[in-house]
Design a protein around this motif. Structure first.
Motif, PDB file in Angstrom:
ATOM      1  N   TRP A  22       0.693  -1.175   0.047  1.00  0.00           N
ATOM      2  CA  TRP A  22      -0.002   0.035   0.194  1.00  0.00           C
ATOM      3  C   TRP A  22       0.881   1.282   0.062  1.00  0.00           C
ATOM      4  O   TRP A  22       0.309   2.568  -0.536  1.00  0.00           O
ATOM      5  CB  TRP A  22      -1.117   0.097   1.253  1.00  0.00           C
ATOM      6  CG  TRP A  22      -0.484  -0.055   2.472  1.00  0.00           C
ATOM      7  CD1 TRP A  22      -0.295  -1.291   3.403  1.00  0.00           C
ATOM      8  CD2 TRP A  22      -0.150   1.309   3.339  1.00  0.00           C
ATOM      9  NE1 TRP A  22       0.183  -0.894   4.564  1.00  0.00           N
ATOM     10  CE2 TRP A  22       0.242   0.473   4.647  1.00  0.00           C
ATOM     11  CE3 TRP A  22      -0.083   2.301   3.174  1.00  0.00           C
ATOM     12  CZ2 TRP A  22       0.560   1.423   5.740  1.00  0.00           C
ATOM     13  CZ3 TRP A  22       0.216   3.523   4.046  1.00  0.00           C
ATOM     14  CH2 TRP A  22       0.724   2.821   5.185  1.00  0.00           C
ATOM     15  N   GLN A  23       2.093   1.305   0.468  1.00  0.00           N
ATOM     16  CA  GLN A  23       2.805   2.281   0.595  1.00  0.00           C
ATOM     17  C   GLN A  23       3.440   2.778  -0.853  1.00  0.00           C
ATOM     18  O   GLN A  23       3.536   3.935  -1.075  1.00  0.00           O
ATOM     19  CB  GLN A  23       4.374   2.199   1.406  1.00  0.00           C
ATOM     20  CG  GLN A  23       3.884   1.698   2.834  1.00  0.00           C
ATOM     21  CD  GLN A  23       3.767   0.364   3.299  1.00  0.00           C
ATOM     22  OE1 GLN A  23       3.287  -0.390   2.375  1.00  0.00           O
ATOM     23  NE2 GLN A  23       3.778   0.008   4.285  1.00  0.00           N
ATOM     24  N   ASP A  24       3.223   1.819  -1.588  1.00  0.00           N
ATOM     25  CA  ASP A  24       3.687   2.009  -3.266  1.00  0.00           C
ATOM     26  C   ASP A  24       2.429   2.690  -3.866  1.00  0.00           C
ATOM     27  O   ASP A  24       2.732   2.931  -5.198  1.00  0.00           O
ATOM     28  CB  ASP A  24       4.220   0.893  -3.880  1.00  0.00           C
ATOM     29  CG  ASP A  24       5.505   0.422  -3.281  1.00  0.00           C
ATOM     30  OD1 ASP A  24       6.315   1.223  -2.552  1.00  0.00           O
ATOM     31  OD2 ASP A  24       5.879  -0.947  -3.342  1.00  0.00           O
ATOM     32  N   ALA A  61      -4.074   4.465  -2.038  1.00  0.00           N
ATOM     33  CA  ALA A  61      -3.994   3.802  -0.676  1.00  0.00           C
ATOM     34  C   ALA A  61      -3.023   4.183   0.462  1.00  0.00           C
ATOM     35  O   ALA A  61      -3.696   4.225   1.518  1.00  0.00           O
ATOM     36  CB  ALA A  61      -3.479   2.510  -1.267  1.00  0.00           C
ATOM     37  N   ALA A  62      -2.097   4.743   0.254  1.00  0.00           N
ATOM     38  CA  ALA A  62      -0.997   5.387   1.026  1.00  0.00           C
ATOM     39  C   ALA A  62      -1.669   6.421   1.777  1.00  0.00           C
ATOM     40  O   ALA A  62      -1.678   6.545   3.033  1.00  0.00           O
ATOM     41  CB  ALA A  62       0.346   5.807   0.662  1.00  0.00           C
ATOM     42  N   ALA A  63      -2.476   7.406   1.331  1.00  0.00           N
ATOM     43  CA  ALA A  63      -3.133   8.405   1.780  1.00  0.00           C
ATOM     44  C   ALA A  63      -4.316   7.802   2.869  1.00  0.00           C
ATOM     45  O   ALA A  63      -4.288   8.506   3.948  1.00  0.00           O
ATOM     46  CB  ALA A  63      -3.803   9.454   0.864  1.00  0.00           C
ATOM     47  N   ILE A  64      -4.920   7.011   2.226  1.00  0.00           N
ATOM     48  CA  ILE A  64      -6.086   6.456   3.069  1.00  0.00           C
ATOM     49  C   ILE A  64      -5.613   5.480   4.104  1.00  0.00           C
ATOM     50  O   ILE A  64      -6.161   6.086   5.192  1.00  0.00           O
ATOM     51  CB  ILE A  64      -6.981   5.426   2.067  1.00  0.00           C
ATOM     52  CG1 ILE A  64      -7.546   6.256   1.029  1.00  0.00           C
ATOM     53  CG2 ILE A  64      -7.950   4.667   2.978  1.00  0.00           C
ATOM     54  CD1 ILE A  64      -8.310   5.262  -0.186  1.00  0.00           C
ATOM     55  N   MET A  65      -4.641   4.820   4.055  1.00  0.00           N
ATOM     56  CA  MET A  65      -4.219   4.083   5.270  1.00  0.00           C
ATOM     57  C   MET A  65      -3.516   4.803   5.938  1.00  0.00           C
ATOM     58  O   MET A  65      -3.698   4.791   7.188  1.00  0.00           O
ATOM     59  CB  MET A  65      -3.306   2.964   4.771  1.00  0.00           C
ATOM     60  CG  MET A  65      -3.896   2.068   3.614  1.00  0.00           C
ATOM     61  SD  MET A  65      -4.766   0.813   4.278  1.00  0.00           S
ATOM     62  CE  MET A  65      -4.805  -0.578   3.119  1.00  0.00           C
ATOM     63  N   PRO A 110      -6.742  -0.270  17.893  1.00  0.00           N
ATOM     64  CA  PRO A 110      -5.585  -1.026  16.801  1.00  0.00           C
ATOM     65  C   PRO A 110      -6.135  -1.220  15.374  1.00  0.00           C
ATOM     66  O   PRO A 110      -7.228  -1.645  15.242  1.00  0.00           O
ATOM     67  CB  PRO A 110      -5.420  -2.451  17.388  1.00  0.00           C
ATOM     68  CG  PRO A 110      -6.384  -2.685  18.272  1.00  0.00           C
ATOM     69  CD  PRO A 110      -6.995  -1.188  18.688  1.00  0.00           C
ATOM     70  N   VAL A 111      -5.296  -0.833  14.461  1.00  0.00           N
ATOM     71  CA  VAL A 111      -5.810  -0.819  12.966  1.00  0.00           C
ATOM     72  C   VAL A 111      -4.601  -1.598  12.329  1.00  0.00           C
ATOM     73  O   VAL A 111      -3.625  -1.372  12.364  1.00  0.00           O
ATOM     74  CB  VAL A 111      -5.707   0.670  12.341  1.00  0.00           C
ATOM     75  CG1 VAL A 111      -5.820   0.643  11.033  1.00  0.00           C
ATOM     76  CG2 VAL A 111      -6.777   1.631  13.102  1.00  0.00           C
ATOM     77  N   LEU A 112      -5.012  -2.698  11.738  1.00  0.00           N
ATOM     78  CA  LEU A 112      -4.176  -3.295  10.963  1.00  0.00           C
ATOM     79  C   LEU A 112      -4.548  -2.963   9.025  1.00  0.00           C
ATOM     80  O   LEU A 112      -5.758  -3.326   8.922  1.00  0.00           O
ATOM     81  CB  LEU A 112      -4.503  -4.773  10.825  1.00  0.00           C
ATOM     82  CG  LEU A 112      -3.730  -5.917  10.229  1.00  0.00           C
ATOM     83  CD1 LEU A 112      -2.290  -5.615  10.271  1.00  0.00           C
ATOM     84  CD2 LEU A 112      -4.048  -7.238  10.688  1.00  0.00           C
ATOM     85  N   ALA A 113      -3.370  -2.522   8.711  1.00  0.00           N
ATOM     86  CA  ALA A 113      -3.762  -2.087   7.091  1.00  0.00           C
ATOM     87  C   ALA A 113      -3.637  -3.219   6.273  1.00  0.00           C
ATOM     88  O   ALA A 113      -2.660  -3.897   6.282  1.00  0.00           O
ATOM     89  CB  ALA A 113      -2.766  -0.936   6.893  1.00  0.00           C
TER      90      ALA A 113
END
Length: 99
Positions: free
Chosen positions: A13-15, A19-23, A36-39
């Motif tokens: 998701w970092q790429d 998705a990076a903005a949302i996560m 706790p959040v698990l992406a």
């Protein structure tokens, strides 16, 4: 499109800028609230099944999905992933739709 799609390693998701903005936002809010959040990020030809399998495997209590404003033709061709997930999600998992 001819040939196979070659990919080195797993999708991250970092790429993916969207998705990076949302996560990033989800992780930030979760941290602020002490939740706790698990992406989880996956690229799949069958998104609804992948989401359902991932949620069950991880054992989530809540599943949050983003509902996009896709065009009508896209919905007809691809189907509505949120509806497919909502219909098949076990009763013990709460569904949150953000759109």
């Amino acid at each position: 499109m001819s040939g196979r799609l070659e990919r080195s390693g797993r999708a991250k998701w970092q790429d993916d800028p969207q998705a990076a903005a949302i996560m990033g936002q989800c992780l930030k809010v979760g941290e602020e609230l002490g939740v706790p959040v698990l992406a989880v990020y996956a690229v799949s030809a069958d998104p609804a099944s992948t989401i359902l399998d991932s949620a069950a495997t991880i054992g989530v209590d809540y599943l949050m999905l983003g509902a996009t404003h896709r065009r009508s033709m896209g919905r007809l061709l691809k189907g509505n992933v949120v509806e497919q997930v909502a219909r098949a999600l076990p009763e013990d998992i709460q569904l949150i739709i953000h759109g």
